[in-house]
Enzyme design. Structure first.
Site: not given
Ligand code: FAD
Ligand code: AMP
Length: 478
Positions: A58, A188, A211, A279, A451
């Site tokens: 963001k 994707g 995609e 992911r 408004h």
């Molecule tokens: P995580 O945030 O992945 O945290 C897990 C933590 O556990 C990590 O710090 C890791 O190091 C730690 N860990 C793992 N295994 C171990 C272990 N064995 N011992 C000790 N520590 C460990 N979500 C939204 O809602 N809004 C958004 O705008 C958004 N934007 C995103 C943009 C990007 C580029 C990405 C990649 C993700 C985005 N997400 C967004 C998704 C969001 O980041 C995840 O859904 C969220 O972080 C999940 O939270 P979590 O606590 O389950 O896991």
């Molecule tokens: P998301 O799970 O929302 O992050 O979306 C990932 C996207 O990547 C999905 O819409 C998938 O269909 C797409 N995707 C996965 N594998 C491939 C690939 N080999 N080539 C093009 N798109 C892909």
């Protein structure tokens, strides 16, 4: 063995740290284990969300949007700027500072709530014991009444596009690009691909999104995804659907991507390629063979509706379990589990988890899409209102998109709110609040909205459900 904890949380992302704070608030003796080392080589809490996900993406989206506006649309307001430039390393450094502030803030909250932090890798053993391998390699075993697994997720790799974080990047590498790539490929067209693609398109990259699926944003309401495709394409994103990547070849600092689409084999060359194909849950070295916790068929930790695993007293939350991979879903599961451990009967409404894509305009929704409701045989009434008819949107020069409210034709209960437009995320949250309390479209229509606001578009769309919109010609009531 050290003292026994009431709760040990493994992973300090938005799921884990929120669970730990709530458990401590409820008087439970709580520890949290985190292994992630941030850019400064120190333990950084906050997980994917704060370090390499929601927040840094963001920050880049906001910077790039400001640049884009200054470049493309300030003149509409009569503002002359001279040459507008973008210093990418400054933009990235600003993002890093925000991450630092927020992760430091979480560390302070953990401390203020009396949660004990263990820096290192946590692993669940049998009998609710947890092995911690410290950053120095020293191992200790902790005991707990309850364990919460919150290890999160990491990017999926695909064999045709191996990430080197130089030319082929995953979402983490894509947050640290230091110069605008001339040509950028994104594999994707999901949330992450569209957000990161938008950042660099605004800064001048020629962006192609490849995609595999034929349908764009299949999870969204079809009317909204069609509108999104039109708007994003007009912004310059070249979105190729039904195009599956089959290989990549790096030559110097460029990568040639092979993919197949309806016309057969294709090739395109890019300066950078972002792989954003989803992911997967992190479970490596998290569970001892005899700990008793089961995975489901997709590799997520198996849990019930209350995030309980197959072992009594062991819970799992967030991205490592079924459901949407979203920070707010992880956090609410964290609160639910902490409260249930403390003896409360807390439940979570999985039907009302909002989804947001932070493109511009934003795309957001809560509840069900029109096509999903129709597939379930539910008869609906639909009201829409375009931002082109909103005075506030016109004043802001931000009129693309619409609000769509879907209500049950029999009861008028709102079943879905879908928005593409300015501040869509905030508008959808208003719908979510109403829906949580079982609002009807008529209820929303009877409320007084300030408004001029963008929220008036939600009001009008709710009125339009029953043919009462004032500022747009109503479709005939069905
Ligand atoms: P995580 O945030 O992945 O945290 C897990 C933590 O556990 C990590 O710090 C890791 O190091 C730690 N860990 C793992 N295994 C171990 C272990 N064995 N011992 C000790 N520590 C460990 N979500 C939204 O809602 N809004 C958004 O705008 C958004 N934007 C995103 C943009 C990007 C580029 C990405 C990649 C993700 C985005 N997400 C967004 C998704 C969001 O980041 C995840 O859904 C969220 O972080 C999940 O939270 P979590 O606590 O389950 O896991
Ligand atoms: P998301 O799970 O929302 O992050 O979306 C990932 C996207 O990547 C999905 O819409 C998938 O269909 C797409 N995707 C996965 N594998 C491939 C690939 N080999 N080539 C093009 N798109 C892909």
């Amino acid at each position: 063995m050290s003292d026994k904890f009431d709760v040990i949380v493994i992973g300090a992302g938005p799921g884990g740290y929120v669970a730990a704070i709530r458990a401590a608030q409820l008087g439970l003796k709580t520890a949290i284990i985190e292994k992630y080392q941030g850019k400064e080589g120190k333990t950084a809490l906050g997980g994917t969300c704060l370090n390499v996900g929601c927040i840094p993406s963001k920050a880049l989206l906001d910077s790039s949007y400001k640049y884009h506006e200054a470049h493309e649309s300030f003149n509409v307001h009569g503002i002359g700027t001279g040459e507008v430039t973008m210093n990418v390393p400054t933009m990235v450094a600003r993002k890093d500072q925000i991450v630092k502030n927020l992760t430091g803030g979480v560390a302070a909250l953990i401390k203020a709530n009396g949660v004990t932090l263990f820096e290192g890798h946590g692993k669940l053993l049998a009998g609710k014991q947890v092995e911690v391998t410290g950053l120095d390699g020293k191992i200790q075993v902790l005991a707990a009444e309850n364990v919460i697994l919150a290890s999160g997720s990491k990017p999926v790799d695909i064999p045709p596009a191996p990430v080197d974080q130089d030319v082929i990047l995953d979402s983490t590498g894509a947050l640290d690009i230091q110069a605008v790539p001339g040509k950028l490929g994104v594999i994707g067209a999901g949330v992450i691909g569209l957000e990161l693609g938008s950042v660099w398109a605004r800064l001048g990259s020629e962006v192609t999104v490849i995609e595999a699926m034929d349908k764009f944003l299949a999870a969204a309401d079809e009317q909204i995804s069609k509108e999104a495709f039109k708007i994003l394409s007009k912004q310059g994103l070249n979105i190729l659907l039904g195009a599956r990547v089959t290989g990549t070849e790096i030559s110097g600092k460029q990568v040639t991507v092979s993919f197949t689409d309806a016309n057969g084999e294709q090739k395109m060359t890019f300066d950078k390629l972002i792989v954003a194909v989803g992911r997967r849950p992190v479970t490596a070295n998290l569970l001892s063979a005899d700990c008793g916790v089961n995975l489901d068929e997709r590799g997520f930790i198996y849990v019930d509706d209350y995030c309980a695993t197959s072992v009594p007293g062991v819970y799992a939350i967030g991205d490592v379990v079924r459901g949407a991979m979203l920070a707010h879903k992880a956090s609410e599961e964290g609160v639910m589990v902490a409260e249930r451990i403390a003896g409360h009967k807390t439940e979570m409404n999985y039907d009302l988890i909002p989804s947001v894509i932070y493109t511009h305009p934003e795309i957001a929704w809560v509840g069900k899409s029109e096509q999903a409701l129709k597939a379930e045989g539910i008869e609906v009434n639909v009201g829409t209102f375009p931002f082109a008819a909103s005075g506030r949107a016109m004043a802001a020069n931000d009129t693309a998109g619409l609000v769509k409210v879907i209500a049950d034709a029999k009861t008028d209960r709102v079943l879905g709110v879908h928005v593409i437009g300015p501040s869509a995320a905030e508008l959808v949250q208003q719908g979510a609040i109403g829906m949580e309390f079982g609002t009807s479209a008529e209820d929303l229509g009877m409320m007084v909205f300030s408004h001029p606001t963008l929220s008036e578009a939600l009001h009008e769309a709710a009125l339009a459900v029953n043919g009462h919109a004032i500022h747009i010609a109503n479709r005939k009531k069905r």
